[in-house]
Design an enzyme around this catalytic site. Structure first.
Site, PDB file in Angstrom:
ATOM      1  N   ASP A 348      34.576  41.679  44.747  1.00  0.00           N
ATOM      2  CA  ASP A 348      35.864  41.664  44.880  1.00  0.00           C
ATOM      3  C   ASP A 348      36.503  41.827  43.691  1.00  0.00           C
ATOM      4  O   ASP A 348      36.061  41.310  42.589  1.00  0.00           O
ATOM      5  CB  ASP A 348      36.409  40.258  45.583  1.00  0.00           C
ATOM      6  CG  ASP A 348      37.841  40.262  45.533  1.00  0.00           C
ATOM      7  OD1 ASP A 348      38.478  41.044  46.357  1.00  0.00           O
ATOM      8  OD2 ASP A 348      38.532  39.398  44.654  1.00  0.00           O
ATOM      9  N   GLU A 385      34.610  46.874  44.848  1.00  0.00           N
ATOM     10  CA  GLU A 385      35.942  46.904  45.168  1.00  0.00           C
ATOM     11  C   GLU A 385      36.721  47.583  43.664  1.00  0.00           C
ATOM     12  O   GLU A 385      36.822  46.452  42.864  1.00  0.00           O
ATOM     13  CB  GLU A 385      36.772  45.698  45.609  1.00  0.00           C
ATOM     14  CG  GLU A 385      38.262  45.967  45.806  1.00  0.00           C
ATOM     15  CD  GLU A 385      39.144  44.724  46.118  1.00  0.00           C
ATOM     16  OE1 GLU A 385      39.875  44.947  47.000  1.00  0.00           O
ATOM     17  OE2 GLU A 385      38.758  43.768  45.583  1.00  0.00           O
TER      18      GLU A 385
END
Length: 695
Positions: A348, A385
């Protein structure tokens, strides 16, 4: 039991609480603490039965060994040191701290002002000092015996070219599935239950990407609104599975899930959040890292260390430029691979992990080097990401090998093409060819792009064709949260409708988009539920909705659409030209791609520059270059038409080959193997796929 420290006969380098078979060794990092207390609790966590200063400090690691202590013991830490917010120090021994290396977490975090190191509501709040004991409100770590009978199970290590990812939430996937036993719904055991595994195998999924399962608490502001941290992007324990996903509070349930998925040929990829923690800004609670060593674990403002430096939008940023924080992250990754047998990770806000000591993003940063040289981690699947909210944070295409990257450009351009936006033919061509403009550099392969139409964050596929605007009112933020530019289209009515024409049009567009995903080079990722038409009623930011909004509606199961998705996955798997390892590399290379207009000739610049162009022909080839002479092993010609009906001339193939139609998304029988004429009529808003065969 006599709770006191004794001497180990050997050096134990591991951090955390490690059961040796005869006792437990405790070790925790803090560079600026002056004393570190180990606290042992009763079996119910209510009573602190012992508080023991760790006797040994070496290289900023505090440690001690207690003989006779067993797995199941509850514990935490209290750190003594300066409380000097202006210098970045926030030590407060009145606050019980969770071990960053705890393998399991006991209890529920009970929100109260006592969890804060300062006096909430006092003048200049975070400069004050709170003397109340937080232990009654805090979770505790649980000593673990991590042994498990894996019976030969290992990570799968499937090639990226053969990978089809399914992004899923443990609760969302299972809470409303009628065939999952009720007591297992919302748990790891429910996720690996026979109905779920059977569904994934029949769909053709090769990897499940699980939303965060590291321990995370519910945010205080959410609990006060009667909501919950559903997605889990607020980690606090990087080694412990989220307790609410355990049916019987045993971490072996996660291992059981992994083992069952592996037995079905499905890899497990964990979504991990190492960019920030649940402690928030300097005005947040003191739960673990802040109390252990705020100055080491977090990035602080270089101008005023009282304040956090935030590139994540959550209030704090983990300081991975500190070598011991980097070690913690790497130890966590190795634990989930070596002990829990997961096959990979999705990072993330991964741009934060690439920020240097001076906070600029550096694709050659120390964290990426550390992973590349690690023999355990270099061989597992790593997905970034590729953005955060800091300056220069958007880095799609900027990550080094072996990382693959979520490609939001793919999502936006495919949505816009099928919505009928002008000038999208060149952009669609980029996405069909693995987004070579972003990724074809530094010897990266055609699997660098993770292609997706939808993900947990944003509209589902069904909502993309059903809503023009977001509808996040249930989040309690007056619909201000979530993205406003979704490249979506309600196709004539906002939300649910009984209009048969609109319902049919939406289904066809979803089919075209799903077909585009599975016919594109790169690695496809499907959001759980998209294959059965799942909707979130237009909520594109359901991070706090642990309820019917986010849980997949299996009662609304679209069998016809699911059957088509299964066939699309099978079509992809049958044709290696759709999943090459390398980018298109010339007509004589192992894979090649060409672009055609409706007249059967190659696209020229004028054709590319036409903003009204809605139809595009794509010729893809896989070739065995080691054969003598080189031999074409697979060839497809695909037409993507987002406009009206058009006559298309198929390009001439090599001598002795004939085009056979495999798919037409507008025909009543969509998958029909039949010879094709030289000129064909392509229906409005459709995809047609032909295979070239020797006769």
């Amino acid at each position: 039991m006599d709770l006191r420290f004794s001497q180990l006969d050997y050096i134990k380098p591991e951090l955390g609480a490690e059961f040796t078979g005869e006792g437990v060794h405790f070790a925790v990092f803090s560079a600026h603490a002056e004393q570190m207390d180990l606290c042992i609790f009763s079996d119910d966590g209510a009573e602190e039965v012992a508080r023991l200063p760790l006797p040994k400090r070496e290289g900023d690691i505090w440690s001690g060994y207690i003989a006779g202590l067993k797995p199941g013991t509850l514990y935490g830490y209290r750190a003594h040191g300066p409380y000097e917010p202006a210098n970045g120090h926030r030590f407060n021994p009145n606050k019980l701290l969770l071990d960053p290396y705890a393998k399991q977490v006991f209890g529920e975090l009970i929100w109260d002002d006592v969890l804060y190191g300062y006096g909430v509501g006092s003048p200049e709040e975070d400069l004050s000092f709170d003397e109340r004991d937080s232990a009654p409100f805090m979770v505790k770590g649980v000593v673990q015996d991590t042994s498990f009978d894996w019976d030969g199970d290992q990570t799968i290590r499937r090639n990226w070219t053969d990978t089809i990812i399914y992004e899923a939430h443990v609760r969302g996937l299972t809470m409303q599935h009628p065939k999952v036993p009720e007591k297992l719904r919302g748990t790891f055991l429910g996720m690996c239950s026979e109905p779920i595994v059977d569904h994934l195998v029949k769909l053709g999924i090769t990897a499940v990407e699980v939303l965060p399962i590291h321990y995370f608490p519910d945010d205080r502001y959410l609990t006060e609104k009667g909501l919950r941290n559903y997605w889990g992007y607020q980690s606090l324990g990087f080694f412990a599975p989220q307790p609410r996903y355990l049916a019987e509070a045993r971490i072996l349930e996660f291992k059981t899930m992994v083992k069952r998925f592996h037995a079905a040929g499905i890899e497990v990829i964990m979504d991990v959040v190492y960019n920030h923690t649940a402690e928030g800004s300097e005005r947040g609670p003191t739960l673990s890292f802040r109390g252990l060593d705020n100055l080491s674990y977090y990035r602080l403002s270089p101008d005023d260390p009282r304040h956090s430096y935030d590139t994540t939008g959550t209030g704090n940023t983990l300081n991975v430029s500190n070598p011991m924080v980097t070690r913690m992250v790497l130890d966590s990754l190795r634990y989930w691979v070596g002990v829990m047998h997961v096959d990979g990770f999705r990072f993330d806000l991964a741009s934060t992990l690439g920020r240097t000591r001076h906070v600029e993003f550096d694709r050659d940063g120390a964290f990426f080097h550390a992973i590349r040289q690690d023999p355990v981690l270099a061989g597992v699947k790593l997905i970034a990401e590729p953005w955060d909210v800091g300056d220069g944070g958007y880095q799609v295409g900027g990550f080094p090998f072996p990382f693959r990257e979520w490609n939001d450009k793919y999502r936006d351009d495919v949505r816009s093409f099928w919505k009928g936006d002008e000038g999208m033919a060149p952009r669609l061509a980029e996405r069909l060819s693995a987004s070579s403009r972003q990724f074809n550099h530094s010897d990266r392969g055609a699997t660098a792009s993770i292609n997706f139409l939808s993900a947990h964050d944003g509209f589902t596929l069904a909502d993309t064709v059903s809503y023009r605007d977001k509808h996040n009112e249930a989040n309690g933020e007056e619909n201000r949260d979530g993205h406003s530019n979704n490249h979506s289209d309600n196709m004539g009515a906002e939300g649910e409708t009984d209009d048969a024409g609109i319902v049919d049009a939406r289904m066809h567009r979803r089919l075209n988009m799903m077909a585009t995903l599975l016919l594109s080079q790169g690695v496809p990722m499907i959001l759980a539920g998209d294959e059965i038409g799942n909707s979130q009623a237009g909520n594109n930011n359901a991070y706090c909705q642990d309820n019917d909004i986010s849980w997949i509606d299996w009662d609304g199961h679209e069998d016809d659409f699911l059957a088509l998705c299964r066939k699309l996955v099978a079509l992809r798997k049958a044709h290696p030209c759709l999943s090459p390892e390398r980018f298109s590399n010339g007509v004589e290379g192992p894979n090649h791609i060409e672009w055609y207009g409706s007249d059967g000739t190659a696209m020229d610049q004028a054709a590319w520059d036409d903003p009204q162009r809605r139809a595009l022909g794509v010729y893809v080839v896989a070739r065995d270059v080691d054969a003598d002479p080189p031999d074409v092993t697979d060839r497809l010609f695909m037409i993507f038409n987002a406009g009206g009906e058009v006559e298309f001339t198929l390009p001439s193939s090599e001598e002795g080959t004939v085009w056979h139609r495999l798919l037409d998304t507008r025909e009543s029988e969509k998958f029909l193997d039949a010879p094709a004429e030289e000129k064909i009529v392509v229906h409005a808003e459709s995809i047609v796929v032909f295979e070239g065969r020797g006769e």
